[in-house]
Design a protein around this motif. Structure first.
Motif, PDB file in Angstrom:
ATOM      1  N   LEU A  39      22.655  21.561  16.955  1.00 25.01           N
ATOM      2  CA  LEU A  39      21.320  21.766  17.512  1.00 25.01           C
ATOM      3  C   LEU A  39      20.330  20.740  16.978  1.00 25.01           C
ATOM      4  O   LEU A  39      19.483  20.228  17.721  1.00 25.01           O
ATOM      5  N   ARG A  40      20.423  20.431  15.709  1.00 25.52           N
ATOM      6  CA  ARG A  40      19.383  19.631  15.077  1.00 25.52           C
ATOM      7  C   ARG A  40      19.666  18.128  15.100  1.00 25.52           C
ATOM      8  O   ARG A  40      18.740  17.336  14.942  1.00 25.52           O
ATOM      9  N   GLN A  41      20.922  17.753  15.285  1.00 25.04           N
ATOM     10  CA  GLN A  41      21.224  16.330  15.207  1.00 25.04           C
ATOM     11  C   GLN A  41      21.890  15.783  16.462  1.00 25.04           C
ATOM     12  O   GLN A  41      21.614  14.671  16.874  1.00 25.04           O
ATOM     13  N   ARG A  42      22.760  16.529  17.068  1.00 23.63           N
ATOM     14  CA  ARG A  42      23.514  15.991  18.198  1.00 23.63           C
ATOM     15  C   ARG A  42      22.800  16.207  19.523  1.00 23.63           C
ATOM     16  O   ARG A  42      22.890  15.393  20.410  1.00 23.63           O
ATOM     17  N   THR A  43      22.130  17.332  19.702  1.00 15.89           N
ATOM     18  CA  THR A  43      21.328  17.545  20.913  1.00 15.89           C
ATOM     19  C   THR A  43      19.868  17.396  20.506  1.00 15.89           C
ATOM     20  O   THR A  43      19.192  18.352  20.172  1.00 15.89           O
ATOM     21  N   LEU A  44      19.390  16.138  20.545  1.00 17.36           N
ATOM     22  CA  LEU A  44      18.105  15.823  19.930  1.00 17.36           C
ATOM     23  C   LEU A  44      16.950  16.549  20.610  1.00 17.36           C
ATOM     24  O   LEU A  44      16.042  17.051  19.955  1.00 17.36           O
ATOM     25  N   THR A  45      16.980  16.617  21.926  1.00 16.25           N
ATOM     26  CA  THR A  45      15.872  17.274  22.625  1.00 16.25           C
ATOM     27  C   THR A  45      15.783  18.735  22.245  1.00 16.25           C
ATOM     28  O   THR A  45      14.713  19.273  21.969  1.00 16.25           O
ATOM     29  N   LEU A  46      16.934  19.402  22.197  1.00 18.85           N
ATOM     30  CA  LEU A  46      16.946  20.804  21.802  1.00 18.85           C
ATOM     31  C   LEU A  46      16.615  20.963  20.323  1.00 18.85           C
ATOM     32  O   LEU A  46      15.940  21.902  19.925  1.00 18.85           O
ATOM     33  N   GLY A  47      17.078  20.049  19.513  1.00 19.83           N
ATOM     34  CA  GLY A  47      16.874  20.169  18.080  1.00 19.83           C
ATOM     35  C   GLY A  47      15.422  20.110  17.667  1.00 19.83           C
ATOM     36  O   GLY A  47      15.001  20.798  16.744  1.00 19.83           O
ATOM     37  N   GLN A  74      23.408  21.514  27.622  1.00 18.67           N
ATOM     38  CA  GLN A  74      23.280  21.431  26.172  1.00 18.67           C
ATOM     39  C   GLN A  74      24.137  22.502  25.478  1.00 18.67           C
ATOM     40  O   GLN A  74      24.756  22.255  24.450  1.00 18.67           O
ATOM     41  N   VAL A  75      24.156  23.712  26.040  1.00 13.86           N
ATOM     42  CA  VAL A  75      24.988  24.770  25.459  1.00 13.86           C
ATOM     43  C   VAL A  75      26.463  24.374  25.530  1.00 13.86           C
ATOM     44  O   VAL A  75      27.234  24.588  24.575  1.00 13.86           O
ATOM     45  N   ALA A  76      26.871  23.790  26.645  1.00 13.57           N
ATOM     46  CA  ALA A  76      28.258  23.332  26.763  1.00 13.57           C
ATOM     47  C   ALA A  76      28.578  22.245  25.738  1.00 13.57           C
ATOM     48  O   ALA A  76      29.677  22.210  25.179  1.00 13.57           O
ATOM     49  N   ALA A  77      27.613  21.369  25.474  1.00 16.16           N
ATOM     50  CA  ALA A  77      27.834  20.316  24.478  1.00 16.16           C
ATOM     51  C   ALA A  77      28.002  20.911  23.084  1.00 16.16           C
ATOM     52  O   ALA A  77      28.856  20.482  22.302  1.00 16.16           O
ATOM     53  N   VAL A  78      27.186  21.911  22.760  1.00 12.19           N
ATOM     54  CA  VAL A  78      27.319  22.562  21.453  1.00 12.19           C
ATOM     55  C   VAL A  78      28.662  23.285  21.360  1.00 12.19           C
ATOM     56  O   VAL A  78      29.340  23.250  20.333  1.00 12.19           O
ATOM     57  N   GLN A  79      29.076  23.951  22.441  1.00 18.61           N
ATOM     58  CA  GLN A  79      30.365  24.647  22.439  1.00 18.61           C
ATOM     59  C   GLN A  79      31.509  23.664  22.235  1.00 18.61           C
ATOM     60  O   GLN A  79      32.445  23.935  21.463  1.00 18.61           O
ATOM     61  N   ASP A  80      31.456  22.519  22.892  1.00 19.90           N
ATOM     62  CA  ASP A  80      32.509  21.512  22.709  1.00 19.90           C
ATOM     63  C   ASP A  80      32.545  21.006  21.272  1.00 19.90           C
ATOM     64  O   ASP A  80      33.634  20.805  20.700  1.00 19.90           O
TER      65      ASP A  80
END
Length: 367
Positions: A252-260, A295-301
């Motif tokens: 959340l905080r580093q890989r998905t920058l917009t969400l983080g 974004q949720v799919a990216a975090v799940q992966d």
């Protein structure tokens, strides 16, 4: 000759320990009251104090000697003494439970309703040390620590409290813990006597009661091993939950920058009953359109790349409004005024050159 004299003195001592006398009853009542009140108050220190007072380990190690020697009368007296103590404790703890009527009991009670293989191991060692302390009087100081380790009275007090509240399933767990302690002490005492007294080694093979005691102890391995494996599984699930929470936070905080930048992870739980296990992550966001399904799919992966199992992620978002003052709390600092120039400085200072827009008009031709 020396060994026969030693066995004779041991027999006299075990005869004394098997008696149901006034001191046994008084100490049992005191230990039962202290342990039950400590359990109701959820105080570990008070429960430990009750363990030090309880005299139950004395008839138990006497029973170990009597079983090995084939002295059924002595074994019967020792077990009867212990049975009277158990009956007194159950009755007193159940009565206190009915008087107190505490609907939710603390961790000191719940901790004694899920025995496992470790409890049986503790009881075996404690029974061995208790019997060794009888064989070696110079080791008598170890008896207090043994009483704390084996904890005979508290499980029976827990059993009485749970019976008063009609909590049958947890009561079975407390009864199983007491049985593990009881048989563990008997078996530990038998093995210690056989290991230290050469004349008793052949008697173990001929002692039917001794073999039955060891057999019953072995049968306890089935439920206790199952409980132990469940305990290990729970520890592994807690470790997996910690790893997944760290992975989600990292993603959340580093890989998905917009969400983080606009989110905060507030909680993570895992439903292990589903296949694949379902991760429920609670996220507090300041932008109501986040996180997006992509974004949720990216975090799940990312989670599935870092974990041994594959998981399904479900994000529960809570949108918040960020409100602040219209003006900054501290105004911008004012630039310092330049000092006025003196007449001398103004004469020495050359006049500025006029710009193109301020240039004088050209003189007329022929002037």
């Amino acid at each position: 000759m020396a060994e026969s004299t030693s066995l004779a003195s041991l027999e006299a001592g075990f005869e004394q320990e098997a008696r149901l006398d006034e001191s046994f009853v008084v100490l049992t009542v005191a230990a039962s009251l202290i342990a039950t009140l400590g359990l109701l108050a959820d105080s570990a220190a008070v429960v430990i104090g009750a363990m030090l007072i309880a005299p139950w380990i004395l008839p138990l190690r006497s029973a170990s000697f009597a079983i090995l020697e084939g002295r059924f009368a002595l074994a019967g007296r020792a077990l009867l003494t212990l049975a009277v103590g158990v009956a007194i404790t159950i009755a007193m703890s159940a009565a206190l439970g009915l008087v107190a009527r505490i609907p939710v009991l603390g961790d000191e009670v719940l901790r004694r309703t899920t025995p496992n293989l470790l409890d049986l191991g503790i009881a075996l060692v404690a029974g061995s040390i208790a019997t060794y302390g009888r064989l070696r009087p110079e080791a008598v100081s170890s008896l207090a620590g043994t009483a704390i380790a084996v904890a005979l009275v508290p499980p029976v007090c827990v059993l009485g409290l749970l019976l008063a509240l009609q909590e049958w399933d947890p009561a079975k767990g407390a009864a199983l813990l007491f049985a593990a302690n009881l048989l563990g002490i008997l078996s530990g005492g038998l093995l210690t006597l056989v290991a230290t007294q050469a004349s008793l080694r052949q008697k173990l093979l001929r002692s039917q009661m001794g073999l039955v005691s060891l057999l019953l102890t072995g049968l306890l391995l089935i439920p206790l091993t199952t409980s132990f494996l469940s305990l290990v599984g729970q520890a592994q699930q807690r470790l997996a939950l910690q790893d997944i929470e760290s992975a989600i936070t990292e993603s959340l905080r580093q890989r998905t920058l917009t969400l983080g930048r606009d989110s905060e992870l507030t909680g993570v739980s895992i439903d292990w009953s589903q296949n694949p296990p379902l991760i429920k992550a609670a996220v507090r966001v300041s932008r109501p359109n986040l996180p997006t399904p992509r974004q949720v799919a990216a975090v799940q992966d990312y989670i599935n790349q870092t974990q041994k199992l594959r998981y399904r992620l479900l994000v529960q978002r809570v949108s918040i409004d960020v409100i602040g003052p219209e003006t900054a709390p501290n105004p911008d600092p004012v630039a310092p005024e330049e000092p006025a120039t003196s007449p001398a400085e103004s004469q020495d200072t050359p006049a500025p050159k006029p710009s193109n827009s301020e240039a004088p008009a050209a003189a007329p031709a022929g002037s």
